[in-house]
Write a protein that holds these residues in place. Structure first.
Motif, short mmCIF file in Angstrom:
data_model
loop_
_atom_site.label_atom_id
_atom_site.label_comp_id
_atom_site.label_asym_id
_atom_site.label_seq_id
_atom_site.Cartn_x
_atom_site.Cartn_y
_atom_site.Cartn_z
N LEU A 248 0.85 -1.18 0.00
CA LEU A 248 0.00 0.00 0.00
C LEU A 248 0.89 1.23 0.00
N ASP A 249 0.84 1.99 -1.08
CA ASP A 249 1.71 3.16 -1.24
C ASP A 249 1.32 4.24 -0.22
N GLY A 250 2.27 4.61 0.64
CA GLY A 250 1.99 5.59 1.68
C GLY A 250 1.53 4.97 2.98
N GLY A 251 1.26 3.67 2.97
CA GLY A 251 0.89 2.97 4.19
C GLY A 251 -0.41 3.44 4.81
N LEU A 252 -0.52 3.21 6.11
CA LEU A 252 -1.75 3.56 6.83
C LEU A 252 -2.08 5.04 6.71
N ASP A 253 -1.06 5.88 6.64
CA ASP A 253 -1.29 7.33 6.54
C ASP A 253 -2.05 7.72 5.28
N ALA A 254 -1.95 6.89 4.24
CA ALA A 254 -2.63 7.19 2.98
C ALA A 254 -4.09 6.74 2.97
N TRP A 255 -4.46 5.93 3.94
CA TRP A 255 -5.81 5.36 3.98
C TRP A 255 -6.80 6.38 4.54
N THR A 256 -7.89 6.64 3.84
CA THR A 256 -8.90 7.60 4.30
C THR A 256 -10.20 6.92 4.69
N GLY A 257 -10.27 5.61 4.55
CA GLY A 257 -11.48 4.89 4.90
C GLY A 257 -11.56 4.58 6.38
N GLU A 258 -12.56 3.79 6.73
CA GLU A 258 -12.77 3.39 8.11
C GLU A 258 -11.67 2.43 8.58
N LEU A 259 -11.40 2.48 9.88
CA LEU A 259 -10.54 1.50 10.53
C LEU A 259 -11.41 0.65 11.45
N GLU A 260 -10.90 -0.52 11.81
CA GLU A 260 -11.64 -1.36 12.75
C GLU A 260 -10.70 -1.88 13.83
N THR A 261 -11.27 -2.30 14.93
CA THR A 261 -10.48 -2.86 16.03
C THR A 261 -10.73 -4.35 16.20
N THR A 262 -11.70 -4.88 15.49
CA THR A 262 -11.98 -6.31 15.55
C THR A 262 -10.81 -7.11 14.97
N VAL A 263 -10.40 -8.14 15.68
CA VAL A 263 -9.32 -8.99 15.19
C VAL A 263 -9.93 -10.12 14.37
N PRO A 264 -9.65 -10.19 13.07
CA PRO A 264 -10.26 -11.21 12.22
C PRO A 264 -9.69 -12.59 12.50
N ALA A 265 -10.44 -13.60 12.12
CA ALA A 265 -10.00 -14.99 12.24
C ALA A 265 -10.06 -15.60 10.84
N PRO A 266 -9.03 -15.34 10.02
CA PRO A 266 -9.09 -15.80 8.62
C PRO A 266 -9.01 -17.32 8.51
N ALA A 267 -9.60 -17.83 7.44
CA ALA A 267 -9.45 -19.26 7.15
C ALA A 267 -7.99 -19.54 6.83
N GLU A 268 -7.53 -20.72 7.20
CA GLU A 268 -6.14 -21.11 6.95
C GLU A 268 -5.83 -21.04 5.45
N GLY A 269 -4.72 -20.41 5.13
CA GLY A 269 -4.30 -20.34 3.73
C GLY A 269 -3.57 -21.59 3.30
N ASP A 270 -3.18 -21.63 2.04
CA ASP A 270 -2.49 -22.81 1.51
C ASP A 270 -1.08 -22.50 1.00
N PHE A 271 -0.56 -21.30 1.31
CA PHE A 271 0.72 -20.89 0.75
C PHE A 271 1.86 -21.77 1.24
N GLU A 272 2.64 -22.30 0.31
CA GLU A 272 3.83 -23.10 0.61
C GLU A 272 5.03 -22.40 -0.01
N PRO A 273 5.95 -21.89 0.83
CA PRO A 273 7.11 -21.16 0.28
C PRO A 273 7.97 -22.03 -0.62
N ARG A 274 8.39 -21.43 -1.71
CA ARG A 274 9.35 -22.05 -2.63
C ARG A 274 10.43 -21.02 -2.91
#
Length: 280
Positions: A122-148
């Motif tokens: 994200l160019d400019g990072g959090l400082d560039a974001w003008t939308g809403e922020l949230e404090t809820t901590v998400p619980a994402p589904a497990e990903g499948d990424f395997e480093p190569r």
């Protein structure tokens, strides 16, 4: 594939039916005697909707030691951390930090090096974001990424030394550290003989966003990256150098990263040290 994304573009992607995985990598370099920055606490106070916090020191680096202050993490542990964050090979990833861009670039570089095909900062990072922020901590589904590992080029100390003579090795630290006038954290002051000073801070404008690609290309061309030589980058511990590799990517210049960087080089008394404004 573009390596960066604007806040407006990200807002559009998040509103779509297949949003990217968002990683919050807020981190700051802690100098001696300074209280460490708590990225997780900053994340808890507010983050982009759906973003998962990633700890640079624990998940994007191995324990400090012979490999430097931020050596590459164990591949298996890195893959597990990314999967816990919801990262999958077939889903885009966007990483951001508090605005400096160094930590986000470290995450970008690691994921690219480990073979993920679609990662942007994200160019400019959090400082560039003008939308809403949230404090809820998400619980994402497990990903499948395997480093190569090996999708991008990595240098060790010997490779950096060789490149300083045969190609172009850029030092991304502040000019005063390159010149050896001060060294606030590593064992010795100075630079790798043959390296060219190229402070990371000159890659961005006052707003923290990357300079336009033509301006970055002109900057690196003036430093010697004219397409005729292989390019490598180092910094203090392989974090801000990743930001320089990202800037070079935007400019259309492929570059290798010396992950151990000055923290590894300067800890080895057998390695030569140069001081002053000139490469040698």
């Amino acid at each position: 594939m573009n390596a960066i994304i604007s806040a407006s573009e990200l807002a559009g992607d998040l509103a779509g039916g297949d949003p990217p995985v968002l990683l919050d990598v807020r981190w700051q370099l802690t100098l001696a005697k300074a209280a460490p920055f708590d990225g997780r606490a900053a994340y808890a106070k507010g983050h982009l909707p759906g973003a998962v916090f990633v700890d640079l020191d624990r998940e994007l680096a191995g324990p400090p030691g012979a490999g430097g202050r931020h050596p590459l993490p164990d591949t298996g542990e890195f893959g597990a951390a990314m999967r816990r964050a919801g990262v999958s090979a077939g889903r885009p990833v966007v990483v951001y930090d508090g605005g400096l861009g160094w930590a986000a670039a470290r995450a970008w570089w690691l994921l690219r090096w480990a073979g993920h095909p679609d990662v942007r900062v994200l160019d400019g990072g959090l400082d560039a974001w003008t939308g809403e922020l949230e404090t809820t901590v998400p619980a994402p589904a497990e990903g499948d990424f395997e480093p190569r590992p090996g999708a991008t080029e990595l240098l060790d100390a010997d490779g950096a030394a060789a490149l300083a003579g045969s190609g172009l090795l850029l030092d991304a630290r502040a000019g005063e550290r390159y010149r050896g006038e001060t060294e606030p954290i590593d064992p010795a002051a100075g630079h790798i003989p043959g390296a060219v000073s190229a402070p990371t801070t000159e890659n961005t404008g006052p707003d923290g966003r990357f300079l336009p690609a033509p301006e970055l290309a002109a900057r690196f061309r003036a430093l010697g990256a004219d397409g005729s030589r292989k390019v490598g980058v180092y910094c203090g511990s392989g974090v801000s150098a990743a930001h320089e590799v990202l800037a070079l990517e935007i400019a259309g210049v492929p570059a290798a990263l010396y992950a151990g960087s000055w923290s590894q080089w300067s800890a080895d008394p057998s390695r030569p040290v140069a001081v002053g404004p000139d490469p040698v």
